[in-house]
Scaffold this active site. Structure first.
Site, PDB file in Angstrom:
ATOM      1  N   ASP A  83      19.819   2.707  -6.898  1.00 14.27           N
ATOM      2  CA  ASP A  83      18.549   3.224  -7.405  1.00 14.27           C
ATOM      3  C   ASP A  83      18.058   2.150  -8.228  1.00 14.27           C
ATOM      4  O   ASP A  83      18.338   1.651  -9.260  1.00 14.27           O
ATOM      5  CB  ASP A  83      19.244   4.491  -8.380  1.00 14.27           C
ATOM      6  CG  ASP A  83      17.969   5.076  -9.083  1.00 14.27           C
ATOM      7  OD1 ASP A  83      16.840   4.572  -9.266  1.00 14.27           O
ATOM      8  OD2 ASP A  83      18.148   6.413  -9.254  1.00 14.27           O
ATOM      9  N   SER A 113       0.097  -0.832  -2.275  1.00 13.38           N
ATOM     10  CA  SER A 113      -0.633   0.249  -1.581  1.00 13.38           C
ATOM     11  C   SER A 113      -2.256  -0.019  -1.834  1.00 13.38           C
ATOM     12  O   SER A 113      -2.800  -0.553  -2.650  1.00 13.38           O
ATOM     13  CB  SER A 113      -0.753   1.547  -2.079  1.00 13.38           C
ATOM     14  OG  SER A 113      -1.332   2.369  -1.462  1.00 13.38           O
ATOM     15  N   TYR A 167       0.371   7.650  -8.449  1.00 10.12           N
ATOM     16  CA  TYR A 167       0.459   6.938  -7.480  1.00 10.12           C
ATOM     17  C   TYR A 167      -0.301   5.727  -7.475  1.00 10.12           C
ATOM     18  O   TYR A 167       0.308   4.520  -7.398  1.00 10.12           O
ATOM     19  CB  TYR A 167       0.836   7.840  -6.154  1.00 10.12           C
ATOM     20  CG  TYR A 167       1.238   6.743  -5.110  1.00 10.12           C
ATOM     21  CD1 TYR A 167       2.603   6.669  -4.942  1.00 10.12           C
ATOM     22  CD2 TYR A 167       0.245   6.066  -4.119  1.00 10.12           C
ATOM     23  CE1 TYR A 167       2.847   5.587  -3.582  1.00 10.12           C
ATOM     24  CE2 TYR A 167       0.627   5.297  -3.070  1.00 10.12           C
ATOM     25  CZ  TYR A 167       1.878   5.064  -2.815  1.00 10.12           C
ATOM     26  OH  TYR A 167       2.263   4.243  -1.759  1.00 10.12           O
ATOM     27  N   LYS A 194       0.576   1.814  -8.212  1.00 12.55           N
ATOM     28  CA  LYS A 194       0.106   0.662  -7.451  1.00 12.55           C
ATOM     29  C   LYS A 194      -0.838  -0.083  -7.753  1.00 12.55           C
ATOM     30  O   LYS A 194      -0.581  -1.241  -7.362  1.00 12.55           O
ATOM     31  CB  LYS A 194       0.068   1.208  -5.974  1.00 12.55           C
ATOM     32  CG  LYS A 194       0.822   2.103  -5.320  1.00 12.55           C
ATOM     33  CD  LYS A 194       2.197   1.350  -4.802  1.00 12.55           C
ATOM     34  CE  LYS A 194       3.094   2.044  -4.323  1.00 12.55           C
ATOM     35  NZ  LYS A 194       4.365   1.408  -4.077  1.00 12.55           N
TER      36      LYS A 194
END
Length: 250
Positions: A60, A140, A153, A157
């Protein structure tokens, strides 16, 4: 001679999607690989598929001790660590930024940003011992171009894309290169989160409509770019955020 002959890599998020494809491409290119993933069983399956050139680790990326153990496994099993490919990530269903659950928002940042930093921090001592290194972080295209509904998100990124540049400057004196891949929507199990539950086929078509080359990315598209950035062919590239996006960033 293959592009990564003699190299040793740790690939996080290696049990599925981009990480799995990257682990396979690395082995095909001559590397030995630690397949690291929170899904330990999935990591074991991928390592078994790859044979003696791979070993699995349950990791993890938000747990420093587990991250440290993955890097140590690379040295203990294969003798060194040359390459780190950071692919572990977390996505959420489309939600207006101000409606996001605070705990979920924090979790996305913890995995997508802090987790990548922890991985690089743990890998650098071994790379210094090896005398060089190549780090690739999967960011991304959303880190460069915003899209409604993906506040956590996209923010994570954007942070990762910039973190790679800072690390590239700081680690250049050690001969360690740090680059970032910026994929467009990629056909992996995580894609379901991006599409949301309401009308996934319509959402999928909307993603494709924004990509000039007319399709989603495949995991192998990203993995091939990762092999390039890890290889000597990219020896003078560092601090690059490389869109692998079919033209979406144009």
């Amino acid at each position: 001679m293959r592009a990564l002959d003699g190299r040793v890599a740790v690939v996080t998020g290696g049990a599925s999607g981009i990480g799995r494809a990257t682990a396979r491409r690395f082995v095909d290119a001559g590397a030995s690989v630690v397949v690291a993933d929170r899904d330990g069983d999935g990591a074991e399956r991928v390592a078994e598929e790859l044979g003696d050139a791979a070993v699995a680790g349950t990791v993890d990326v938000t747990h420093p001790a587990q991250v440290d153990a993955a890097m140590a496994l690379a040295e203990s099993r294969f003798g060194r660590l040359d390459v780190l490919s950071c692919n572990a990530g977390l996505a959420t269903s489309p939600t207006p930024a101000l409606d996001a659950d605070p705990d979920e928002f924090a979790r996305v940042l913890a995995v997508n940003v802090t987790g990548q930093w922890l991985c690089v921090r743990a890998a650098v001592p071994a790379m210094r011992r090896a005398g060089c290194g190549a780090v690739t972080i999967t960011g991304s295209v959303m880190g460069e171009r915003a899209r409604p509904g993906f506040g956590a998100y996209a923010a994570s990124k954007a942070a990762v894309n910039h973190l790679a540049k800072v690390l590239a400057l700081e680690l250049a004196p050690d001969g360690i290169r740090v680059n970032c891949l910026a994929p467009v929507a990629t056909d992996t199990p995580m894609l379901k989160s991006f599409l949301g539950p309401d009308d996934p086929e319509r959402a999928r078509a909307a993603f494709i409509a924004g990509i000039p080359l007319g399709r989603l990315a495949e995991p192998e598209d990203i993995a091939d770019a990762a092999v390039f950035l890890a290889s000597d062919a990219a020896r003078f590239l560092t601090g690059v955020v490389l869109p692998v996006d079919g033209g979406r960033a144009i």
